[in-house]
Each structure stands twice: as C-alpha cells, then as structure tokens.
Write a protein that holds these residues in place. Sequence first.
Motif, short mmCIF file in Angstrom:
data_model
loop_
_atom_site.label_atom_id
_atom_site.label_comp_id
_atom_site.label_asym_id
_atom_site.label_seq_id
_atom_site.Cartn_x
_atom_site.Cartn_y
_atom_site.Cartn_z
N GLY A 115 0.82 -1.20 0.00
CA GLY A 115 0.00 0.00 0.00
C GLY A 115 0.86 1.26 0.00
O GLY A 115 2.06 1.21 0.26
N LYS A 116 0.22 2.36 -0.30
CA LYS A 116 0.93 3.64 -0.27
C LYS A 116 1.29 3.98 1.17
O LYS A 116 0.52 3.70 2.09
CB LYS A 116 0.05 4.74 -0.86
N ASP A 123 -5.63 7.78 5.75
CA ASP A 123 -4.88 7.66 4.50
C ASP A 123 -4.92 6.24 3.92
O ASP A 123 -4.46 6.02 2.80
CB ASP A 123 -3.42 8.07 4.71
N ILE A 124 -5.45 5.30 4.67
CA ILE A 124 -5.53 3.92 4.19
C ILE A 124 -6.88 3.73 3.51
O ILE A 124 -7.93 4.03 4.09
CB ILE A 124 -5.35 2.93 5.36
N PRO A 125 -6.87 3.24 2.28
CA PRO A 125 -8.15 3.09 1.56
C PRO A 125 -9.02 2.00 2.14
O PRO A 125 -8.55 1.12 2.86
CB PRO A 125 -7.69 2.72 0.13
N ALA A 126 -10.30 2.05 1.80
CA ALA A 126 -11.25 1.04 2.24
C ALA A 126 -11.56 0.05 1.12
O ALA A 126 -12.29 -0.91 1.33
CB ALA A 126 -12.54 1.70 2.71
N ARG A 127 -11.00 0.31 -0.06
CA ARG A 127 -11.23 -0.55 -1.22
C ARG A 127 -10.14 -0.30 -2.23
O ARG A 127 -9.36 0.65 -2.10
CB ARG A 127 -12.61 -0.30 -1.81
N VAL A 158 -5.17 -11.02 5.47
CA VAL A 158 -4.48 -12.25 5.04
C VAL A 158 -3.20 -11.96 4.26
O VAL A 158 -2.64 -12.85 3.64
CB VAL A 158 -5.41 -13.18 4.23
N GLY A 159 -2.73 -10.73 4.31
CA GLY A 159 -1.44 -10.40 3.73
C GLY A 159 -1.42 -10.21 2.23
O GLY A 159 -0.35 -10.18 1.62
N MET A 160 -2.57 -10.05 1.61
CA MET A 160 -2.60 -9.76 0.18
C MET A 160 -2.26 -8.30 -0.09
O MET A 160 -1.79 -7.95 -1.16
CB MET A 160 -3.97 -10.10 -0.41
N VAL A 161 -2.55 -7.47 0.90
CA VAL A 161 -2.23 -6.04 0.85
C VAL A 161 -1.49 -5.70 2.14
O VAL A 161 -1.91 -6.09 3.22
CB VAL A 161 -3.51 -5.19 0.75
N ASP A 162 -0.38 -5.00 2.01
CA ASP A 162 0.38 -4.56 3.19
C ASP A 162 0.11 -3.07 3.39
O ASP A 162 0.63 -2.24 2.67
CB ASP A 162 1.87 -4.81 2.98
N ASP A 163 -0.72 -2.77 4.37
CA ASP A 163 -1.08 -1.39 4.68
C ASP A 163 -0.57 -0.98 6.06
O ASP A 163 -1.17 -0.14 6.74
CB ASP A 163 -2.60 -1.20 4.64
N HIS A 164 0.54 -1.57 6.51
CA HIS A 164 1.10 -1.12 7.78
C HIS A 164 1.54 0.33 7.62
O HIS A 164 2.10 0.72 6.60
CB HIS A 164 2.29 -2.01 8.19
N MET A 165 1.25 1.11 8.63
CA MET A 165 1.53 2.55 8.56
C MET A 165 3.01 2.86 8.83
O MET A 165 3.69 2.11 9.53
CB MET A 165 0.65 3.31 9.55
N VAL A 166 3.42 3.99 8.27
CA VAL A 166 4.76 4.50 8.54
C VAL A 166 4.88 4.64 10.06
O VAL A 166 3.99 5.14 10.72
CB VAL A 166 4.98 5.87 7.86
#
Length: 181
Positions: A115-116, A123-127, A158-166
Amino acid sequence: MVSYHDQEWGVPVRDSRSLYEKLVLDSFQAGLSWRTVLHKRENFRRAFDEFQPERIARYGDRDVERLLADPGIIRNRQKIEAAIVNARAFLTMEEVGESFSDFLWSFVGGQTILGKPARRWEDIPARSPESDTMAAALRQRGFRFVGTTICYAFMQAVGMVDDHMVGCYRYKPRTRLGRRS
C-alpha cells in the motif's frame, strides 16, 4: 488487538480453509469493529464447527436457529446464511478442481501488494480495484456478503495487501525503485 496485529494481521495466508474462515469473519465484521469479531473468534470457531466448509455446507434451518440463539457470536441472520452459502460455493470450487487460495491470490498476482505509505488511518483506503474485482468474482461464483470493503479488509488481514503505517515496526520503507524493501 496488539497480539493480533503483531502476529496475524498482514501475514500471508495461503491455506484455503483458513482463508474461508477469515472471509467469513470479515463478513461478520461488516458494520462493526474488528475488536468485536476478534473477541468472539473462538466462539465463532466453536459454533461453526471450526470453520469446516464440509460441515457448514450441510447446515439447515435448525442450525441457523441454533446460531441465532448463540450469545457468543454475532447473531445476524443474513451473515449466518451467507456463511452457509459461502461454504457451499467454496466446496463447488474445490469439486471442479479450483483452489480457493489460488483463486483469491490471483487478484494480487500471487504476491502481496504494498500500500501507499500512510501516517494516519484516514490515508488507508477502504477498497481498491483488486478488491472490487475480487468481490465481483466471488459473487459470480455464488458467494454472499462479500462487498469490496469486506474484500479489502480481508485482503489486508491475510497479507494480500500490506497497509502497515509509517512508524509501525512492520512497515517496510520503499526503495528507490518504488517498492518496499
């Protein structure tokens, strides 16, 4: 919640049955906080026969009523019925030789999407386009209660998207090539 984040959230899951369980739990989360579902997860496992799709697919009206009377889970008829329908759809896929795991991971090309960089929850998208496509494909195969927001939350879990924050110790900074290291 800390333990869930540190040990589970965002860790790639490839086992089809585990993915079915997580998709069902994310469906039950719709409109609620993840904390609510997480605190009831063991009750869900007990009530739903350890998320064995073969058993859940055979549930009938008495099982639905049993689940609606269970104070240890979220008692929502539509969500309960969706879990049953989804078990049947899961088994249909397997019967024709289609791996549930491979199917789901195909929406991200078989690997985690980074993710960005985000510093705030807002700042994290919902879709995403991938969750839109996954939701449509699941519905086409007969799954219910699998909208794009549910699919995106599932993809994060399940780790398909990594959206861990800075700032999170699990965040991976981007390299000069635009990818995270």
